[in-house]
Design a protein around this motif. Structure first.
Motif, PDB file in Angstrom:
ATOM      1  N   GLY A 260       0.820  -1.195   0.000  1.00 46.78           N
ATOM      2  CA  GLY A 260       0.000   0.000   0.000  1.00 46.78           C
ATOM      3  C   GLY A 260       0.855   1.246   0.000  1.00 46.78           C
ATOM      4  O   GLY A 260       2.072   1.193  -0.195  1.00 46.78           O
ATOM      5  N   ALA A 261       0.202   2.370   0.223  1.00 49.67           N
ATOM      6  CA  ALA A 261       0.891   3.658   0.255  1.00 49.67           C
ATOM      7  C   ALA A 261       1.366   3.951   1.671  1.00 49.67           C
ATOM      8  O   ALA A 261       0.758   3.521   2.646  1.00 49.67           O
ATOM      9  CB  ALA A 261      -0.046   4.758  -0.224  1.00 49.67           C
ATOM     10  N   GLY A 262       2.457   4.683   1.751  1.00 54.45           N
ATOM     11  CA  GLY A 262       2.966   5.027   3.071  1.00 54.45           C
ATOM     12  C   GLY A 262       3.917   6.195   3.052  1.00 54.45           C
ATOM     13  O   GLY A 262       4.421   6.597   2.000  1.00 54.45           O
ATOM     14  N   HIS A 263       4.142   6.730   4.238  1.00 50.99           N
ATOM     15  CA  HIS A 263       5.056   7.857   4.442  1.00 50.99           C
ATOM     16  C   HIS A 263       5.847   7.579   5.718  1.00 50.99           C
ATOM     17  O   HIS A 263       5.289   7.117   6.713  1.00 50.99           O
ATOM     18  CB  HIS A 263       4.270   9.160   4.586  1.00 50.99           C
ATOM     19  CG  HIS A 263       5.125  10.331   4.925  1.00 50.99           C
ATOM     20  ND1 HIS A 263       5.888  10.986   3.980  1.00 50.99           N
ATOM     21  CD2 HIS A 263       5.348  10.964   6.107  1.00 50.99           C
ATOM     22  CE1 HIS A 263       6.547  11.978   4.575  1.00 50.99           C
ATOM     23  NE2 HIS A 263       6.233  11.976   5.859  1.00 50.99           N
ATOM     24  N   ALA A 264       7.131   7.857   5.674  1.00 54.16           N
ATOM     25  CA  ALA A 264       7.986   7.661   6.848  1.00 54.16           C
ATOM     26  C   ALA A 264       8.874   8.882   7.044  1.00 54.16           C
ATOM     27  O   ALA A 264       9.296   9.518   6.075  1.00 54.16           O
ATOM     28  CB  ALA A 264       8.841   6.414   6.687  1.00 54.16           C
ATOM     29  N   GLU A 265       9.128   9.183   8.299  1.00 54.04           N
ATOM     30  CA  GLU A 265      10.024  10.273   8.661  1.00 54.04           C
ATOM     31  C   GLU A 265      11.012   9.763   9.701  1.00 54.04           C
ATOM     32  O   GLU A 265      10.659   8.936  10.536  1.00 54.04           O
ATOM     33  CB  GLU A 265       9.242  11.439   9.276  1.00 54.04           C
ATOM     34  CG  GLU A 265       8.229  12.054   8.360  1.00 54.04           C
ATOM     35  CD  GLU A 265       7.424  13.155   9.032  1.00 54.04           C
ATOM     36  OE1 GLU A 265       7.612  13.406  10.245  1.00 54.04           O
ATOM     37  OE2 GLU A 265       6.597  13.760   8.338  1.00 54.04           O
ATOM     38  N   ALA A 266      12.211  10.288   9.635  1.00 55.14           N
ATOM     39  CA  ALA A 266      13.219   9.980  10.656  1.00 55.14           C
ATOM     40  C   ALA A 266      13.874  11.279  11.089  1.00 55.14           C
ATOM     41  O   ALA A 266      14.178  12.142  10.250  1.00 55.14           O
ATOM     42  CB  ALA A 266      14.269   9.018  10.124  1.00 55.14           C
ATOM     43  N   THR A 267      14.089  11.398  12.391  1.00 55.82           N
ATOM     44  CA  THR A 267      14.814  12.528  12.945  1.00 55.82           C
ATOM     45  C   THR A 267      16.087  11.991  13.580  1.00 55.82           C
ATOM     46  O   THR A 267      16.027  11.117  14.453  1.00 55.82           O
ATOM     47  CB  THR A 267      13.975  13.269  14.009  1.00 55.82           C
ATOM     48  OG1 THR A 267      12.737  13.667  13.415  1.00 55.82           O
ATOM     49  CG2 THR A 267      14.700  14.487  14.530  1.00 55.82           C
ATOM     50  N   VAL A 268      17.216  12.489  13.121  1.00 57.14           N
ATOM     51  CA  VAL A 268      18.525  12.114  13.656  1.00 57.14           C
ATOM     52  C   VAL A 268      18.912  13.196  14.662  1.00 57.14           C
ATOM     53  O   VAL A 268      18.970  14.377  14.318  1.00 57.14           O
ATOM     54  CB  VAL A 268      19.578  12.008  12.532  1.00 57.14           C
ATOM     55  CG1 VAL A 268      20.940  11.665  13.100  1.00 57.14           C
ATOM     56  CG2 VAL A 268      19.143  11.000  11.482  1.00 57.14           C
ATOM     57  N   ILE A 269      19.145  12.779  15.902  1.00 53.49           N
ATOM     58  CA  ILE A 269      19.400  13.725  16.992  1.00 53.49           C
ATOM     59  C   ILE A 269      20.773  13.429  17.599  1.00 53.49           C
ATOM     60  O   ILE A 269      21.077  12.280  17.926  1.00 53.49           O
ATOM     61  CB  ILE A 269      18.327  13.596  18.087  1.00 53.49           C
ATOM     62  CG1 ILE A 269      16.931  13.772  17.488  1.00 53.49           C
ATOM     63  CG2 ILE A 269      18.587  14.584  19.218  1.00 53.49           C
ATOM     64  CD1 ILE A 269      15.819  13.260  18.369  1.00 53.49           C
ATOM     65  N   TYR A 270      21.572  14.483  17.758  1.00 56.08           N
ATOM     66  CA  TYR A 270      22.863  14.314  18.427  1.00 56.08           C
ATOM     67  C   TYR A 270      23.248  15.598  19.153  1.00 56.08           C
ATOM     68  O   TYR A 270      22.744  16.672  18.847  1.00 56.08           O
ATOM     69  CB  TYR A 270      23.960  13.897  17.440  1.00 56.08           C
ATOM     70  CG  TYR A 270      24.290  14.949  16.407  1.00 56.08           C
ATOM     71  CD1 TYR A 270      25.356  15.818  16.595  1.00 56.08           C
ATOM     72  CD2 TYR A 270      23.552  15.063  15.240  1.00 56.08           C
ATOM     73  CE1 TYR A 270      25.668  16.782  15.655  1.00 56.08           C
ATOM     74  CE2 TYR A 270      23.852  16.019  14.292  1.00 56.08           C
ATOM     75  CZ  TYR A 270      24.912  16.877  14.511  1.00 56.08           C
ATOM     76  OH  TYR A 270      25.210  17.836  13.575  1.00 56.08           O
TER      77      TYR A 270
END
Length: 124
Positions: A17-27
């Protein structure tokens, strides 16, 4: 350097199916300042696992030198594949599972494997 990667994955459809993903890289840098970088991925017709593999690899590719990473992925299958050594076994068998067949999304697994060799990653 210690890094946290937080992901959010939204996917409709089973299995594809359709999808959306986000990632936040924190340092935190050596001056004690917090930094964030974001990356996104979208799919129109793929599995949730494929989307999770894609966003994890994209986030890890943002890191320019080896890091100690806590990757909040929320995907038990990917976590099991890494922690139980299945990913390493597939590579040793020329990217074949014990059944003799390639795992689904084999190219995405290969990309993740490369990133895992560069960093110390704990998947949660």
């Amino acid at each position: 350097m210690k890094v946290a990667i937080e992901t959010t994955i939204h996917h409709k459809g089973n299995p594809r199916g359709a999808g959306h993903a986000e990632a936040t890289v924190i340092y935190i840098d050596h001056h004690g300042e917090r930094h964030e970088r974001k990356v996104t991925a979208d799919t129109e017709n793929d599995t949730k696992n494929a989307l999770a593999l894609t966003i994890a690899t994209l986030a890890l590719k943002l890191l320019i030198k080896p890091c100690e990473v806590e990757l909040q992925l929320g995907n038990g299958y990917i976590k099991s594949c890494v922690e139980n050594g299945w990913l390493e076994e597939w590579k040793q068998r020329n990217w074949k599972k014990s059944t003799g067949k390639a795992p689904a999304n084999v190219e995405l697994w290969k990309a993740l494997y490369i990133s895992l060799q560069l960093h110390r990653v704990k998947i949660t």
